[in-house]
Motif scaffolding. Structure first.
Motif, PDB file in Angstrom:
ATOM      1  N   LYS A  51      32.021  35.036  57.888  1.00 18.54           N
ATOM      2  CA  LYS A  51      31.568  34.001  56.952  1.00 18.54           C
ATOM      3  C   LYS A  51      32.071  34.283  55.537  1.00 18.54           C
ATOM      4  O   LYS A  51      32.476  33.389  54.810  1.00 18.54           O
ATOM      5  N   ARG A  52      32.056  35.557  55.151  1.00 13.40           N
ATOM      6  CA  ARG A  52      32.551  35.940  53.828  1.00 13.40           C
ATOM      7  C   ARG A  52      34.048  35.687  53.689  1.00 13.40           C
ATOM      8  O   ARG A  52      34.529  35.304  52.623  1.00 13.40           O
ATOM      9  N   VAL A  53      34.797  35.929  54.760  1.00 12.39           N
ATOM     10  CA  VAL A  53      36.247  35.684  54.715  1.00 12.39           C
ATOM     11  C   VAL A  53      36.518  34.204  54.469  1.00 12.39           C
ATOM     12  O   VAL A  53      37.359  33.839  53.640  1.00 12.39           O
ATOM     13  N   TYR A  54      35.777  33.328  55.166  1.00 14.11           N
ATOM     14  CA  TYR A  54      35.927  31.885  54.927  1.00 14.11           C
ATOM     15  C   TYR A  54      35.605  31.541  53.475  1.00 14.11           C
ATOM     16  O   TYR A  54      36.277  30.725  52.854  1.00 14.11           O
ATOM     17  N   SER A  62      35.714  25.382  60.355  1.00 15.13           N
ATOM     18  CA  SER A  62      36.214  24.569  61.469  1.00 15.13           C
ATOM     19  C   SER A  62      37.640  24.999  61.825  1.00 15.13           C
ATOM     20  O   SER A  62      38.173  24.625  62.857  1.00 15.13           O
ATOM     21  N   LYS A  63      38.257  25.785  60.928  1.00 16.19           N
ATOM     22  CA  LYS A  63      39.581  26.331  61.219  1.00 16.19           C
ATOM     23  C   LYS A  63      39.399  27.755  61.717  1.00 16.19           C
ATOM     24  O   LYS A  63      38.756  28.569  61.061  1.00 16.19           O
ATOM     25  N   ALA A  64      39.981  28.053  62.858  1.00 20.54           N
ATOM     26  CA  ALA A  64      39.802  29.373  63.457  1.00 20.54           C
ATOM     27  C   ALA A  64      40.589  30.441  62.702  1.00 20.54           C
ATOM     28  O   ALA A  64      41.537  30.149  61.981  1.00 20.54           O
ATOM     29  N   LEU A  65      40.173  31.702  62.873  1.00 15.27           N
ATOM     30  CA  LEU A  65      40.880  32.842  62.306  1.00 15.27           C
ATOM     31  C   LEU A  65      41.489  33.659  63.446  1.00 15.27           C
ATOM     32  O   LEU A  65      40.906  33.760  64.520  1.00 15.27           O
ATOM     33  N   ALA A 113      38.030  28.740  67.584  1.00  9.53           N
ATOM     34  CA  ALA A 113      38.299  27.309  67.459  1.00  9.53           C
ATOM     35  C   ALA A 113      37.192  26.536  68.173  1.00  9.53           C
ATOM     36  O   ALA A 113      36.422  27.109  68.950  1.00  9.53           O
ATOM     37  N   ASP A 114      37.115  25.248  67.918  1.00 12.86           N
ATOM     38  CA  ASP A 114      36.072  24.407  68.526  1.00 12.86           C
ATOM     39  C   ASP A 114      36.102  24.450  70.055  1.00 12.86           C
ATOM     40  O   ASP A 114      35.078  24.280  70.713  1.00 12.86           O
ATOM     41  N   ASP A 115      37.292  24.669  70.623  1.00 12.00           N
ATOM     42  CA  ASP A 115      37.410  24.687  72.085  1.00 12.00           C
ATOM     43  C   ASP A 115      37.170  26.083  72.672  1.00 12.00           C
ATOM     44  O   ASP A 115      37.390  26.318  73.861  1.00 12.00           O
ATOM     45  N   GLY A 116      36.728  27.034  71.825  1.00 12.43           N
ATOM     46  CA  GLY A 116      36.429  28.381  72.322  1.00 12.43           C
ATOM     47  C   GLY A 116      37.642  29.279  72.458  1.00 12.43           C
ATOM     48  O   GLY A 116      37.557  30.356  73.041  1.00 12.43           O
ATOM     49  N   SER A 143      45.910  35.188  56.025  1.00 15.83           N
ATOM     50  CA  SER A 143      46.742  35.404  54.836  1.00 15.83           C
ATOM     51  C   SER A 143      45.902  35.521  53.566  1.00 15.83           C
ATOM     52  O   SER A 143      44.872  34.865  53.421  1.00 15.83           O
ATOM     53  N   ALA A 144      46.372  36.366  52.652  1.00 16.09           N
ATOM     54  CA  ALA A 144      45.601  36.733  51.462  1.00 16.09           C
ATOM     55  C   ALA A 144      45.765  35.715  50.329  1.00 16.09           C
ATOM     56  O   ALA A 144      46.265  36.034  49.252  1.00 16.09           O
ATOM     57  N   ASN A 145      45.327  34.504  50.595  1.00 16.10           N
ATOM     58  CA  ASN A 145      45.400  33.446  49.589  1.00 16.10           C
ATOM     59  C   ASN A 145      44.222  32.494  49.729  1.00 16.10           C
ATOM     60  O   ASN A 145      43.586  32.427  50.780  1.00 16.10           O
ATOM     61  N   ILE A 146      43.952  31.756  48.651  1.00 15.23           N
ATOM     62  CA  ILE A 146      42.964  30.681  48.713  1.00 15.23           C
ATOM     63  C   ILE A 146      43.586  29.556  49.529  1.00 15.23           C
ATOM     64  O   ILE A 146      44.778  29.290  49.432  1.00 15.23           O
ATOM     65  N   SER A 147      42.802  28.898  50.360  1.00 20.16           N
ATOM     66  CA  SER A 147      43.317  27.821  51.213  1.00 20.16           C
ATOM     67  C   SER A 147      44.052  26.777  50.389  1.00 20.16           C
ATOM     68  O   SER A 147      43.566  26.342  49.354  1.00 20.16           O
TER      69      SER A 147
END
Length: 199
Positions: A51-54, A62-65, A113-116, A143-147
């Motif tokens: 959660k902190r990474v997001y 909603s975007k997977a890591l 992801a939403d599909d598991g 990646s080490a950047n703001i979205s």
């Protein structure tokens, strides 16, 4: 001379890994070099850390890591049913390859992801491989950047904002000025269907 320089760096790398592992175990977030670009990472089984990474990325969950592991054997622990073609792809690839698998397990639900499904890469880079090995769990790598902002290709391009939001910044390879590219991405269906997402 080159060999002497590399041997000189080993104790520092091991100390870096030790510190990074402790931060990961405590639920913290690190900034670290990978087999591609520098990554923001955390314990891939810890939902609060994810959660902190997001939050650092300023991106919705909603975007997977994707996650890194140190060997193909570890993939089996995080995926219910691995298509046999996956082993060939991992063994034969000559550059970093992220494979998206259906049926993820033993990982924080909010990184899937939403599909598991989940993207997993077996790292061949010295630091991140040993970090995963010593931590004994999958590690998030994004990646080490703001979205929405450009992906930094080396440490010097990472914004001060991102650096200020993590709990530990790895010292190893900060002076590396190479420009590695993101990994290739392939999605595998349960039946072994292969879909190229990024070459």
């Amino acid at each position: 001379m080159w060999l002497q320089t590399q041997l000189f760096k080993i104790p520092f790398m091991l100390e870096d890994i030790k510190k990074a592992c402790q931060v990961l175990r405590d639920g913290g977030v690190i900034l670290y070099p990978t087999d591609t670009v520098w990554g923001i990472g955390c314990d891939a089984t810890n939902a609060e850390a994810v959660k902190r990474v997001y939050a650092i990325k300023q991106r919705t969950d909603s975007k997977a890591l994707l996650v890194l592991v140190d060997s193909p054997v570890k993939v089996d622990f995080y995926v219910e049913d691995i298509p046999s073609v996956a082993w060939d792809l991992i063994e034969l690839t000559e550059k970093p390859l992220t494979i998206i698998y259906d049926g993820a397990r033993n990982l924080a639900p909010n990184l899937l992801a939403d599909d598991g499904s989940v993207g997993i890469r077996v790292s061949g880079e010295k630091f991140s491989q040993q970090l995963c090995q010593r931590f004994r769990k999958a590690i998030v790598s994004t990646s080490a950047n703001i979205s929405g902002q450009p992906t930094p290709s080396n440490f010097s391009e990472i914004s001060d904002e991102v650096k200020s939001l993590v709990d530990y910044i790895v010292e190893y390879r900060q002076d590396d000025m190479s420009h590695p590219k993101p990994s290739s991405i392939i999605k595998l269906g349960r039946g072994g269907e292969v879909k190229v997402i990024r070459e």
